[in-house]
Design an enzyme around this catalytic site. Structure first.
Site, PDB file in Angstrom:
ATOM      1  N   PHE A 226     -88.821 -45.157  -9.666  1.00 40.57           N
ATOM      2  CA  PHE A 226     -87.998 -46.343  -9.410  1.00 40.57           C
ATOM      3  C   PHE A 226     -88.683 -47.180  -8.340  1.00 40.57           C
ATOM      4  O   PHE A 226     -89.000 -46.688  -7.271  1.00 40.57           O
ATOM      5  CB  PHE A 226     -86.580 -45.966  -8.953  1.00 40.57           C
ATOM      6  CG  PHE A 226     -85.697 -47.175  -8.847  1.00 40.57           C
ATOM      7  CD1 PHE A 226     -85.059 -47.689  -9.973  1.00 40.57           C
ATOM      8  CD2 PHE A 226     -85.537 -47.851  -7.635  1.00 40.57           C
ATOM      9  CE1 PHE A 226     -84.273 -48.833  -9.886  1.00 40.57           C
ATOM     10  CE2 PHE A 226     -84.756 -48.993  -7.551  1.00 40.57           C
ATOM     11  CZ  PHE A 226     -84.119 -49.480  -8.677  1.00 40.57           C
TER      12      PHE A 226
ATOM     13  N   ASP B 243     -94.879 -45.719  -2.731  1.00 36.38           N
ATOM     14  CA  ASP B 243     -93.595 -46.365  -2.507  1.00 36.38           C
ATOM     15  C   ASP B 243     -92.796 -45.423  -1.602  1.00 36.38           C
ATOM     16  O   ASP B 243     -92.275 -44.399  -2.045  1.00 36.38           O
ATOM     17  CB  ASP B 243     -92.903 -46.578  -3.857  1.00 36.38           C
ATOM     18  CG  ASP B 243     -91.535 -47.217  -3.712  1.00 36.38           C
ATOM     19  OD1 ASP B 243     -90.960 -47.160  -2.606  1.00 36.38           O
ATOM     20  OD2 ASP B 243     -91.028 -47.753  -4.706  1.00 36.38           O
TER      21      ASP B 243
ATOM     22  N   LYS C 252     -85.379 -50.009   3.110  1.00 32.41           N
ATOM     23  CA  LYS C 252     -84.198 -49.173   3.384  1.00 32.41           C
ATOM     24  C   LYS C 252     -84.059 -48.763   4.855  1.00 32.41           C
ATOM     25  O   LYS C 252     -83.583 -49.539   5.661  1.00 32.41           O
ATOM     26  CB  LYS C 252     -84.237 -47.940   2.471  1.00 32.41           C
ATOM     27  CG  LYS C 252     -83.852 -48.266   1.020  1.00 32.41           C
ATOM     28  CD  LYS C 252     -83.692 -47.006   0.215  1.00 32.41           C
ATOM     29  CE  LYS C 252     -83.261 -47.260  -1.223  1.00 32.41           C
ATOM     30  NZ  LYS C 252     -81.847 -47.564  -1.377  1.00 32.41           N
TER      31      LYS C 252
END
Ligand SMILES: Cc1ncc(COP(=O)(O)O)c(C=O)c1O
Length: 423
Positions: A153, A244, A273
């Protein structure tokens, strides 16, 4: 300010009286999320309260985002200080807070240069652009391919849904961005095959983009031998290795960066995040040799403004000064030990417990009808917020400041929730 004072302040505030209308919300806001019938309005530490005043232990933390939990005094102070001083100016000028945050990131990682943006998807977009330019200008590849993993993702922009190796996120958004290929995660043979298959004509692999631990894809840790071999392949071929770190970076795994678990370093990595502890910020961090952007080639109006950088810096410094990584390691071990105990009570339902630090997944057997969403709903009734990672994995990503007592209570609530759904 003690957490007790905070709790009193948040629960007794006049806003808690205000009624919330789900109907009005659904009329006004696009229905891009399958929402739970729950509206949260207050938080303190690892606790949140809904509009009816019910208290929950928040083991979602904005999906691995609220590093220091809710209403942390350091963040309150940083937000207040920065908004009073200067909150936004253009990147046409030097922004001291941005420089300071970039320096902190460089000093605490393998990176050497930073570009700031606003989200994980945007950081990955930047990485994709950087990798393509590097492939064109340095590797001299006419049509560079970026290889990503199945079940990965990487975000919701057009390029990042293309990079995401899950067809469900791509459906109805054709034509996708060209230049991506997918391989199974942790499978070195598949990666070697695709690199040699694509090594012809104008097409060649220019970069590999992977999560050190797949978060949304089911909390799947990377395999050390796989990633070390990949590093070797990339060193030999010049292919860029991009990580990532949006979900696992910034201490979530008990180490500051996920790659530290794998005994190797990427050429480029992305963060978002947890970096701002809930303030929207993303970062693209690269080694100097592949920082090929020139002025005017990449930009973001809000990226790296004084406000977000001042607050993110306070989050980073607090992580370090309060030795929060030690808490992540201890609480992560406590939580996983408890999850293993629960799994042992329900072997017919629970297949596996896995994770690093404070990102854990509890996987249900594929053949049973029980899904992660059932447990998440039952836990919510018990006052514990959890989030699925795919249909069969329940994910646990509390704030990094979660206490031993809170982990203990969360496990008791989970136990009750599982007892209810398996009755
Ligand atoms: C690994 C990873 N990359 C990228 C993203 C996208 O981040 P954002 O939602 O901030 O765009 C996410 C979000 O869940 C993620 O987990």
């Amino acid at each position: 300010m003690s957490s007790e004072t905070l709790v009193q302040q948040t629960t007794n505030s006049p806003e808690a009286e205000k009624a919330f209308s789900k109907e009005n919300f659904d009329q006004a806001v696009m229905s891009t999320y399958g929402r739970f019938p729950l509206a949260l309005e207050k938080g303190a530490g690892s606790l949140v309260w809904d509009t009816e005043g019910k208290q929950y232990l928040d083991f979602v933390a904005g999906i691995a985002t609220c590093t220091l939990g809710h209403a942390h005094p350091v963040m309150i102070e940083a937000v207040t200080k920065q908004i009073q001083k200067l909150h936004h100016v253009s990147n046409l000028y030097y922004i001291p807070e941005q420089g300071e945050l970039a320096q902190w990131l460089i000093e605490h990682s393998c990176g050497e240069r930073v570009f700031f943006c606003n989200s994980g998807a945007e950081a990955n977009e930047g990485a994709i652009k950087l990798a393509r330019k590097y492939a064109h200008t340095v590797l001299e590849i006419e049509k560079p391919i970026i290889v990503t993993a199945n079940a990965s993702f990487h975000g919701r922009t057009l390029a990042t849904i293309t990079a995401t190796g899950q067809p469900k996120y791509q459906k109805n958004f054709n034509p996708l961005v060209p230049g991506f290929h997918y391989v199974p995660y942790n499978d070195i043979r598949a990666m070697e095959d695709i690199i040699s298959e694509l090594d012809e004509g104008d097409y060649r692999v220019g970069a590999i983009l992977l999560e050190p631990l797949q978060g949304e894809g089911g909390v799947r840790p990377g395999d050390v031998a796989y990633f070390q071999k990949l590093r070797q392949i990339c060193d030999e071929t010049g292919i860029l290795l991009i990580f990532d770190e949006v979900q696992v970076g910034m201490g979530r795994t008990g180490k500051l960066w996920g790659y530290e678990h794998l005994g190797m370093e990427p050429d480029i990595f992305t963060s978002a995040k947890g970096l701002g502890g809930g303030i929207p910020i993303g970062a693209l961090i690269s080694k100097k040799f592949c920082d090929v952007f020139q002025p005017g080639e990449h930009a973001s109006t809000f990226g790296g403004n004084p406000f977000v950088c001042g607050v993110a810096l306070s989050v980073c410094q607090t992580l370090e000064q309060e030795n929060i990584l030690a808490n992540v390691v201890e609480r992560g071990a406590q939580l996983r030990a408890g999850l293993h105990n629960i799994a042992a009570q329900y072997p017919q339902y629970i297949n596996e417990v896995r994770g690093w630090g404070l990102i854990s997944g509890m996987e249900l057997h594929p053949e049973i009808s029980l899904v992660a969403g059932d447990i998440v709903k039952a836990a919510m009734d018990e006052g514990l917020l959890l989030v699925p990672a795919g249909p069969k994995v329940v994910r646990f990503v509390p704030p990094l400041i979660v206490t031993a007592q809170e982990v203990k209570i969360a496990l008791q609530k989970l136990d009750k929730a599982i007892a209810t759904v398996t009755k």
